[in-house]
Motif scaffolding. Structure first.
Motif, PDB file in Angstrom:
ATOM      1  N   PHE A   1       0.872  -1.193   0.000  1.00  0.00           N
ATOM      2  CA  PHE A   1       0.000   0.000   0.000  1.00  0.00           C
ATOM      3  C   PHE A   1       0.901   1.233   0.000  1.00  0.00           C
ATOM      4  CE2 PHE A   1      -3.153   2.853   2.322  1.00  0.00           C
ATOM      5  CZ  PHE A   1      -4.128   2.831   1.327  1.00  0.00           C
ATOM      6  N   HIS A   2       1.184   1.744  -1.179  1.00  0.00           N
ATOM      7  CA  HIS A   2       2.180   2.807  -1.311  1.00  0.00           C
ATOM      8  C   HIS A   2       1.538   4.181  -1.226  1.00  0.00           C
ATOM      9  CE1 HIS A   2       5.715   0.342  -3.151  1.00  0.00           C
ATOM     10  NE2 HIS A   2       5.185  -0.226  -2.094  1.00  0.00           N
ATOM     11  N   VAL A   3       2.058   4.968  -0.322  1.00  0.00           N
ATOM     12  CA  VAL A   3       1.454   6.261   0.005  1.00  0.00           C
ATOM     13  C   VAL A   3       2.191   7.407  -0.679  1.00  0.00           C
ATOM     14  CG1 VAL A   3       1.098   7.914   1.885  1.00  0.00           C
ATOM     15  CG2 VAL A   3       0.605   5.483   2.248  1.00  0.00           C
ATOM     16  N   GLN A   4       1.442   8.290  -1.335  1.00  0.00           N
ATOM     17  CA  GLN A   4       2.000   9.552  -1.801  1.00  0.00           C
ATOM     18  C   GLN A   4       1.395  10.666  -0.956  1.00  0.00           C
ATOM     19  OE1 GLN A   4       0.587  11.012  -5.578  1.00  0.00           O
ATOM     20  NE2 GLN A   4       2.277  12.436  -5.819  1.00  0.00           N
ATOM     21  N   MET A   5       2.257  11.452  -0.302  1.00  0.00           N
ATOM     22  CA  MET A   5       1.769  12.558   0.532  1.00  0.00           C
ATOM     23  C   MET A   5       1.703  13.836  -0.309  1.00  0.00           C
ATOM     24  SD  MET A   5       1.418  11.207   3.670  1.00  0.00           S
ATOM     25  CE  MET A   5       0.844  12.764   4.314  1.00  0.00           C
ATOM     26  N   VAL A   6       0.575  14.534  -0.242  1.00  0.00           N
ATOM     27  CA  VAL A   6       0.422  15.801  -0.965  1.00  0.00           C
ATOM     28  C   VAL A   6      -0.271  16.819  -0.049  1.00  0.00           C
ATOM     29  CG1 VAL A   6       0.241  14.622  -3.216  1.00  0.00           C
ATOM     30  CG2 VAL A   6      -1.840  15.200  -1.953  1.00  0.00           C
ATOM     31  N   SER A   7      -0.489  18.030  -0.565  1.00  0.00           N
ATOM     32  CA  SER A   7      -1.155  19.057   0.241  1.00  0.00           C
ATOM     33  C   SER A   7      -2.536  19.440  -0.276  1.00  0.00           C
ATOM     34  CB  SER A   7      -0.274  20.323   0.292  1.00  0.00           C
ATOM     35  OG  SER A   7       0.945  20.000   0.916  1.00  0.00           O
ATOM     36  N   ASP A   8      -2.927  18.927  -1.439  1.00  0.00           N
ATOM     37  CA  ASP A   8      -4.192  19.351  -2.057  1.00  0.00           C
ATOM     38  C   ASP A   8      -5.372  18.557  -1.479  1.00  0.00           C
ATOM     39  OD1 ASP A   8      -6.269  20.163  -3.660  1.00  0.00           O
ATOM     40  OD2 ASP A   8      -5.375  19.439  -5.541  1.00  0.00           O
ATOM     41  N   VAL A   9      -5.828  18.971  -0.308  1.00  0.00           N
ATOM     42  CA  VAL A   9      -6.913  18.247   0.371  1.00  0.00           C
ATOM     43  C   VAL A   9      -8.209  18.309  -0.451  1.00  0.00           C
ATOM     44  CG1 VAL A   9      -8.316  18.149   2.468  1.00  0.00           C
ATOM     45  CG2 VAL A   9      -5.889  18.710   2.628  1.00  0.00           C
ATOM     46  N   ALA A  10      -8.481  19.456  -1.054  1.00  0.00           N
ATOM     47  CA  ALA A  10      -9.720  19.594  -1.823  1.00  0.00           C
ATOM     48  C   ALA A  10      -9.700  18.676  -3.038  1.00  0.00           C
ATOM     49  CB  ALA A  10      -9.920  21.046  -2.243  1.00  0.00           C
ATOM     50  N   GLY A  11      -8.592  18.667  -3.768  1.00  0.00           N
ATOM     51  CA  GLY A  11      -8.507  17.830  -4.964  1.00  0.00           C
ATOM     52  C   GLY A  11      -8.636  16.352  -4.638  1.00  0.00           C
ATOM     53  N   VAL A  12      -7.949  15.913  -3.581  1.00  0.00           N
ATOM     54  CA  VAL A  12      -7.998  14.498  -3.192  1.00  0.00           C
ATOM     55  C   VAL A  12      -9.418  14.112  -2.760  1.00  0.00           C
ATOM     56  CG1 VAL A  12      -7.210  12.877  -1.403  1.00  0.00           C
ATOM     57  CG2 VAL A  12      -5.548  14.261  -2.644  1.00  0.00           C
ATOM     58  N   SER A  13     -10.062  14.969  -1.970  1.00  0.00           N
ATOM     59  CA  SER A  13     -11.415  14.663  -1.494  1.00  0.00           C
ATOM     60  C   SER A  13     -12.418  14.651  -2.653  1.00  0.00           C
ATOM     61  CB  SER A  13     -11.882  15.695  -0.474  1.00  0.00           C
ATOM     62  OG  SER A  13     -10.971  15.781   0.590  1.00  0.00           O
ATOM     63  N   LEU A  14     -12.302  15.627  -3.538  1.00  0.00           N
ATOM     64  CA  LEU A  14     -13.260  15.713  -4.654  1.00  0.00           C
ATOM     65  C   LEU A  14     -13.076  14.550  -5.620  1.00  0.00           C
ATOM     66  CD1 LEU A  14     -13.240  19.510  -5.527  1.00  0.00           C
ATOM     67  CD2 LEU A  14     -15.119  18.201  -4.509  1.00  0.00           C
ATOM     68  N   GLY A  15     -11.824  14.144  -5.841  1.00  0.00           N
ATOM     69  CA  GLY A  15     -11.564  13.006  -6.731  1.00  0.00           C
ATOM     70  C   GLY A  15     -12.312  11.777  -6.246  1.00  0.00           C
ATOM     71  N   GLY A  16     -12.175  11.487  -4.957  1.00  0.00           N
ATOM     72  CA  GLY A  16     -12.806  10.301  -4.378  1.00  0.00           C
ATOM     73  C   GLY A  16     -14.323  10.360  -4.394  1.00  0.00           C
ATOM     74  N   ALA A  17     -14.874  11.560  -4.276  1.00  0.00           N
ATOM     75  CA  ALA A  17     -16.334  11.693  -4.243  1.00  0.00           C
ATOM     76  C   ALA A  17     -16.926  11.627  -5.646  1.00  0.00           C
ATOM     77  CB  ALA A  17     -16.711  13.017  -3.587  1.00  0.00           C
ATOM     78  N   LEU A  18     -16.352  12.406  -6.561  1.00  0.00           N
ATOM     79  CA  LEU A  18     -16.984  12.572  -7.878  1.00  0.00           C
ATOM     80  C   LEU A  18     -16.795  11.358  -8.777  1.00  0.00           C
ATOM     81  CD1 LEU A  18     -16.072  16.332  -8.479  1.00  0.00           C
ATOM     82  CD2 LEU A  18     -18.264  15.391  -7.703  1.00  0.00           C
ATOM     83  N   LYS A  19     -15.692  10.615  -8.589  1.00  0.00           N
ATOM     84  CA  LYS A  19     -15.486   9.434  -9.445  1.00  0.00           C
ATOM     85  C   LYS A  19     -16.590   8.404  -9.239  1.00  0.00           C
ATOM     86  CE  LYS A  19     -14.259   6.494  -6.146  1.00  0.00           C
ATOM     87  NZ  LYS A  19     -14.804   5.163  -5.850  1.00  0.00           N
ATOM     88  N   ASN A  20     -17.226   8.414  -8.078  1.00  0.00           N
ATOM     89  CA  ASN A  20     -18.318   7.453  -7.840  1.00  0.00           C
ATOM     90  C   ASN A  20     -19.501   7.710  -8.777  1.00  0.00           C
ATOM     91  OD1 ASN A  20     -17.194   5.863  -5.805  1.00  0.00           O
ATOM     92  ND2 ASN A  20     -17.807   7.283  -4.193  1.00  0.00           N
ATOM     93  N   VAL A  21     -19.732   8.972  -9.112  1.00  0.00           N
ATOM     94  CA  VAL A  21     -20.816   9.321 -10.037  1.00  0.00           C
ATOM     95  C   VAL A  21     -20.456   8.808 -11.438  1.00  0.00           C
ATOM     96  CG1 VAL A  21     -22.196  11.211 -10.989  1.00  0.00           C
ATOM     97  CG2 VAL A  21     -21.333  11.352  -8.628  1.00  0.00           C
ATOM     98  N   VAL A  22     -19.179   8.985 -11.805  1.00  0.00           N
ATOM     99  CA  VAL A  22     -18.729   8.536 -13.126  1.00  0.00           C
ATOM    100  C   VAL A  22     -18.759   7.004 -13.201  1.00  0.00           C
ATOM    101  CG1 VAL A  22     -16.892   8.721 -14.842  1.00  0.00           C
ATOM    102  CG2 VAL A  22     -17.229  10.579 -13.196  1.00  0.00           C
ATOM    103  N   ALA A  23     -18.402   6.336 -12.100  1.00  0.00           N
ATOM    104  CA  ALA A  23     -18.422   4.860 -12.085  1.00  0.00           C
ATOM    105  C   ALA A  23     -19.838   4.322 -12.302  1.00  0.00           C
ATOM    106  CB  ALA A  23     -17.846   4.343 -10.765  1.00  0.00           C
ATOM    107  N   LEU A  24     -20.843   5.049 -11.800  1.00  0.00           N
ATOM    108  CA  LEU A  24     -22.235   4.650 -12.069  1.00  0.00           C
ATOM    109  C   LEU A  24     -22.516   4.732 -13.565  1.00  0.00           C
ATOM    110  CD1 LEU A  24     -24.156   6.493  -9.173  1.00  0.00           C
ATOM    111  CD2 LEU A  24     -23.880   4.018  -9.421  1.00  0.00           C
ATOM    112  N   ALA A  25     -22.042   5.814 -14.190  1.00  0.00           N
ATOM    113  CA  ALA A  25     -22.254   5.978 -15.632  1.00  0.00           C
ATOM    114  C   ALA A  25     -21.574   4.851 -16.411  1.00  0.00           C
ATOM    115  CB  ALA A  25     -21.731   7.341 -16.087  1.00  0.00           C
ATOM    116  N   ALA A  26     -20.367   4.480 -15.966  1.00  0.00           N
ATOM    117  CA  ALA A  26     -19.643   3.386 -16.622  1.00  0.00           C
ATOM    118  C   ALA A  26     -20.437   2.084 -16.493  1.00  0.00           C
ATOM    119  CB  ALA A  26     -18.252   3.241 -15.999  1.00  0.00           C
ATOM    120  N   GLY A  27     -21.027   1.865 -15.320  1.00  0.00           N
ATOM    121  CA  GLY A  27     -21.865   0.677 -15.114  1.00  0.00           C
ATOM    122  C   GLY A  27     -23.114   0.711 -15.987  1.00  0.00           C
ATOM    123  N   PHE A  28     -23.694   1.901 -16.135  1.00  0.00           N
ATOM    124  CA  PHE A  28     -24.898   2.028 -16.969  1.00  0.00           C
ATOM    125  C   PHE A  28     -24.609   1.628 -18.418  1.00  0.00           C
ATOM    126  CE2 PHE A  28     -26.632   5.645 -14.054  1.00  0.00           C
ATOM    127  CZ  PHE A  28     -27.204   4.707 -13.207  1.00  0.00           C
TER     128      PHE A  28
END
Ligand code: NAD
Ligand code: 13P
Length: 413
Positions: free
Chosen positions: A249-276
Motif C-alpha cells: 500500500f504505497h502512500v503519496q503525501m500531498v497538500s491538495d486536500v480539496a482535490g484528493v477529497s473531490l476526486g474520491g467523491a466525484l469518481k463514484n458518479v462517473v463509475a455509475l455511468a460506466a456501469g450504466f
C-alpha cells in the motif's frame, strides 16, 4: 515522550482494511504510536456465515459483531476471509473508542458521519488530528463542503484526506496499490510554536487567523485550533506516511486536500455511468467515453467551486484522481450495481440491498447531492454527465439518452 494513540471510526469493508493497515504499522513504529488501535464498530448481531472458517467454532446463533471480531480477529460480515492484527480492538462504544486518541481516522459511509460527529463533539482530545477516508461530499443549502473540512470544523480539529484507487478487498489481500494522502495543517503543528506544556484538555487554543494558514479553499480560517503538545512526535507527513504506508500500500503525501477529497467523491458518479453503459451492452469505447467526459467534469467542478487551491494534476495524475476513476469503473461496487441494475431493469438501490450485504454505495447519494447543488446555482448545463446519471437514477432519462445529452455541450459551444 508520549506516543500517538490511533482510533479508526468505522469498520465496514474499507474501514476494516484501513484498520488492518494502521494496526500493522503501529506495531512496527513503537516510538511513534501506541501499538493498540481502537476500531469503532456500529454494533449489530451477526450469524457467522456457514462457509466461514470460524463457522464450526462460532455456531449458528447470532452474536455481537464486536465479540466476533475480538475473538476470531476477522470481520466476518464486512471483510470476510481476512485475518486482522490482534492489536486491533473492536469497540462498540464510540466515546470509549476515541478516548485519549490523538489520531482519528474517519472511515464510514458518508450518510452516517453527521450523527457520529454529533456524538463526538467536545468528547475528543482537543489537539487530535484527523484523516478522512470518506468518499463523498457534504452538500448543504449554503454550498458543498469536503468531509475533511466539515469534520474539522465540526470537531475543532484539523482533518486531512486519504483517497486513491483502492478497492478494499484487493488491499486486504495485500495486492499492491497506491494511495494519496493530503495533509496540510497550519504551520504551528510543525514549527511547534506556540506550544502548550501540558496535554490536558485545558490547553489553550490558537486563533488560526493569527498563524500563516489557509484552509482547503485558500481561505484564512476563522476557527481555533489546539496545537499538538511538544511531548508528542510531530504529526507531519513523515509520521502519517509511517502510519499508512505498507509494502502492498504505497502512500503519496500531498497538500491538495480539496482535490484528493473531490476526486474520491466525484469518481463514484462517473463509475455509475460506466456501469450504466456496460449494463446496456455497449463496449469499452462507450465506457472510455464516459470516463473521459467524467474526468473533465471532475476537473471543472474542482476549478469552479474550489478554484483557489485545487490542482488539476491531482485529478489527472494522482491515485486519488484518474487511477481511482479507472479502478472504480472496472470493479467497484457503484459500477457493478449500476451495471446489474440496467441488465435486470431494477433500481440501483434495490440491487445495492440485494447484492452488498449491508455495504453502502456512495455514488447514488453523491449524484443526488451534486445535482441539487448544481441545479440551485443553475450550473447543470456544463455538467451533462453528472446530470445524466442523476436523471437515470430518478427515472427521468434512459441510458440510450447519454450520447446526445453529453454531446450537446460540445455542439453548442
Ligand atoms: P461499507 O460500504 O462496508 O458500509 C458498511 C458500514 O456502515 C458498516 O461498518 C456498518 O456497520 C456501517 N453502518 C451501517 N449503519 C450505520 C449507522 N446507522 N451508523 C454508522 N455506521 C453504520 O463501508 P466502507 O466500504 O468501509 O466505506 C467507507 C468509506 O470508504 C466510504 O465513503 C467509501 O466510499 C470509502 N471507500 C470504500 C472502498 C471499498 O472498496 N469498500 C475503498 C475506498 C474508499
Ligand atoms: P466503490 O465504493 O464503488 O466500490 O469504490 C471503491 C473505491 O473507492 C475504490 O477506490
Amino acid at each position: 515522550g508520549r506516543k500517538h494513540k490511533v482510533t479508526v471510526v468505522g469498520s465496514g469493508n474499507w474501514g476494516s482494511t484501513i484498520s488492518k493497515i494502521v494496526a500493522e504499522n503501529t506495531k512496527l513504529y513503537k516510538d511513534l504510536f501506541e501499538p493498540e488501535v481502537q476500531m469503532w464498530v456500529f454494533e449489530e448481531d451477526v450469524v457467522v456465515p456457514a462457509d466461514s472458517r470460524h463457522a464450526a467454532a462460532a455456531g449458528s446463533a447470532p452474536q455481537k459483531l464486536t465479540a466476533i471480531i475480538n475473538e476470531y480477529h476477522e470481520n466476518v460480515k464486512y471483510l470476510p476471509g481476512i485475518t486482522l492484527p490482534d492489536n486491533l480492538i473492536a469497540n462498540p462504544s464510540l466515546l470509549d473508542a476515541v478516548q485519549d486518541s490523538t489520531i482519528l481516522i474517519f472511515n464510514l459511509p458518508h450518510q452516517f458521519i453527521h450523527n457520529v460527529c454529533d456524538q463526538l463533539k467536545g468528547k475528543i482530545v482537543p489537539f487530535a488530528r484527523g484523516v478522512s477516508c470518506i468518499k463523498g461530499v457534504n452538500v448543504a443549502a449554503d454550498g458543498v463542503s469536503l468531509f475533511s473540512e466539515w469534520i474539522g470544523e465540526d470537531l475543532d480539529i484539523y482533518v486531512g484526506a486519504l483517497s486513491g484507487a483502492n478497492i478494499a478487498n484487493e488491499i486486504a489481500a495485500e495486492k499492491w496499490s497506491e494511495t494519496t494522502i493530503a495533509y496540510d495543517p497550519p504551520t504551528m503543528d510543525n514549527s511547534r510554536a506556540p506550544t502548550p506544556r501540558s496535554a490536558s484538555p485545558s490547553v489553550g487554543t490558537v486563533d488560526l487567523a493569527q498563524v500563516p494558514h489557509k484552509d482547503a479553499r485558500g481561505r484564512t480560517s476563522k476557527s481555533k485550533l489546539t496545537p499538538v503538545p511538544a511531548e508528542y512526535p510531530p504529526l507531519d507527513h513523515e509520521c502519517l506516511r509511517k502510519l499508512f504506508h505498507r509494502p502492498y500500500f504505497h502512500v503519496q503525501m500531498v497538500s491538495d486536500v480539496a482535490g484528493v477529497s473531490l476526486g474520491g467523491a466525484l469518481k463514484n458518479v462517473v463509475a455509475l455511468a460506466a456501469g450504466f453503459v456496460e449494463g446496456r451492452g455497449w463496449g469499452d469505447n462507450a465506457k472510455a467515453a464516459v470516463m473521459r467526459i467524467g474526468l473533465m467534469e471532475m476537473v471543472r467542478f474542482g476549478k469552479e467551486f474550489f478554484g483557489e487551491t485545487v490542482q488539476t494534476g491531482t485529478f489527472t495524475e494522482s491515485s486519488a484522481g484518474v487511477a481511482d476513476l479507472i479502478t472504480s469503473s472496472s470493479g467497484g461496487r457503484n459500477f457493478r450495481c449500476a451495471k446489474m441494475a440496467i441488465e435486470q431493469g431494477l433500481p440501483v438501490s434495490e440491487v445495492e440491498k440485494r447484492e452488498l450485504n449491508g455495504q453502502k454505495l456512495q455514488g447514488t447519494l453523491t449524484a443526488f447531492e451534486v445535482h441539487s447543488f448544481l441545479s440551485t446555482r443553475d450550473r447543470l448545463r456544463d455538467y451533462p454527465l453528472f446530470t445524466a446519471v442523476n436523471d437515470i437514477l430518478v427515472g427521468k432519462a434512459q441510458v440510450d439518452d447519454i450520447p446526445s445529452l453529453v454531446s450537446k455541450i460540445d455542439h453548442d459551444e
